[in-house]
Design an enzyme around this catalytic site. Structure first.
Site, PDB file in Angstrom:
ATOM      1  N   GLU A 133      53.456  94.562  28.414  1.00 14.54           N
ATOM      2  CA  GLU A 133      52.556  95.573  27.854  1.00 14.54           C
ATOM      3  C   GLU A 133      51.883  96.395  28.959  1.00 14.54           C
ATOM      4  OE1 GLU A 133      52.337  96.520  24.848  1.00 14.54           O
ATOM      5  OE2 GLU A 133      53.643  94.957  24.065  1.00 14.54           O
TER       6      GLU A 133
ATOM      7  N   HIS B 288      58.814 100.809  26.642  1.00 21.11           N
ATOM      8  CA  HIS B 288      59.412  99.499  26.364  1.00 21.11           C
ATOM      9  C   HIS B 288      60.936  99.609  26.376  1.00 21.11           C
ATOM     10  CE1 HIS B 288      55.997  96.944  25.609  1.00 21.11           C
ATOM     11  NE2 HIS B 288      55.499  97.742  24.675  1.00 21.11           N
TER      12      HIS B 288
ATOM     13  N   HIS C 239      54.186 104.965  25.345  1.00 19.38           N
ATOM     14  CA  HIS C 239      54.103 103.515  25.538  1.00 19.38           C
ATOM     15  C   HIS C 239      55.307 102.819  24.904  1.00 19.38           C
ATOM     16  CE1 HIS C 239      52.010  99.555  25.741  1.00 19.38           C
ATOM     17  NE2 HIS C 239      52.697  99.337  24.624  1.00 19.38           N
ATOM     18  N   GLU C 240      55.650 103.202  23.681  1.00 15.35           N
ATOM     19  CA  GLU C 240      56.771 102.569  22.985  1.00 15.35           C
ATOM     20  C   GLU C 240      58.110 102.922  23.643  1.00 15.35           C
ATOM     21  OE1 GLU C 240      56.468 100.260  20.654  1.00 15.35           O
ATOM     22  OE2 GLU C 240      54.324 100.491  21.040  1.00 15.35           O
TER      23      GLU C 240
END
Length: 278
Positions: free
Chosen positions: A234, A182, A178-179
């Protein structure tokens, strides 16, 4: 002998202030009001000039063209505005990287420990499938804080407090994917671009409303940079993260268990990870 000079008490012209003195007194006492009124009158006069509206029209048209030229598609096809180059983005990340290293220099997990190897193993598998050519750095911070993030340029920080919530490699892969997503989608550059756009808006508004509006714009731009990513970003990171972890041969179904554990941990002590991920 002393020579005596006579003074006519009725000659009061010597005691009267001159026009220059009166003007100086008035300006010293009411100067700020006078100047403000002059500025307002000057602004009104500018607004009523044809040249002002010609200039405004040209600038507005140029602004629209500039905005349109800097629209691009995100990895998921979402249309967005970005006017920050990768070099500028990485430079911003490098400054933050040095600050965090300085802040947590005595809490960094030494390289080669079991915890360090565990986090590196998961992160490197995910990085490999993204095909991003960056100078990646992976750090574990010994702290009870439940958080993890990736700075622009590929600087990964994982707080050891989030490892029990991750529970296993698949759970940790969910967080890291997930990070890293980004970074892949350049969400930091998107936020920086929005702050710049907001700053320009307030500069223009200061000409029409009040110069003090510009200070408000600077404060709002700074606040925008400190706020969490938008829900759109997100959701995009969730979507890309699940794809990356599955490509790295991790089980994306573990994401459900991870968020359940996050919710349970929130009842005891809200994880910092949830505060920055709406």
């Amino acid at each position: 002998m002393f020579k005596v000079f006579s003074c006519n008490p009725l000659n009061t012209s010597l005691l009267r202030p001159t026009r220059a003195q009166l003007r100086k007194y008035r300006d010293s006492r009411y100067g700020w009001q006078h100047n403000r009124q002059q500025q307002q009158q000057k602004q009104k006069q500018i607004w009523h000039t044809r040249g002002f509206w010609y200039t405004t029209g040209v600038a507005g048209t140029g602004g629209i063209i500039y905005y349109q030229q800097h629209l691009e598609d995100s990895p998921t096809g979402r249309r967005r505005f970005i006017n920050v180059s990768p070099t500028q983005e990485h430079q911003t990340g490098l400054q933050a990287y040095q600050q965090i290293l300085s802040q947590y220099q005595w809490q960094l997990e030494p390289a080669g420990t079991s915890t360090d190897r565990y986090v590196r193993r998961v992160a490197e598998r995910i990085i490999k499938v993204t095909n991003m050519d960056l100078e990646w750095e992976i750090h574990v911070i010994r702290s009870k804080e439940k958080n993890a993030f990736v700075l622009p340029g590929g600087k990964i920080f994982v707080f050891s407090g989030i490892l029990p919530v991750a529970a296993n490699e698949d759970g940790l892969a969910t967080i890291l994917a997930h990070e890293i997503a980004h970074q892949y989608a350049r969400h930091s550059a998107e936020k920086l671009s929005q702050a710049r756009l907001l700053q320009v808006f307030y500069i223009i508004a200061s000409f029409f409303v009040d110069p003090s509006v510009l200070q408000m714009g600077q404060a709002m731009s700074g606040l925008l940079l400190e706020l969490p990513n938008s829900r759109q970003c997100e959701q995009e990171a969730d979507q890309l993260g699940l794809y990356f972890m599955s490509m790295a041969c991790y089980d994306p179904r573990e994401a459900i268990g991870l968020w359940q554990r996050m919710k349970a941990a929130e009842q005891v002590s809200p994880p910092q990870f949830l505060n920055t991920h709406p």
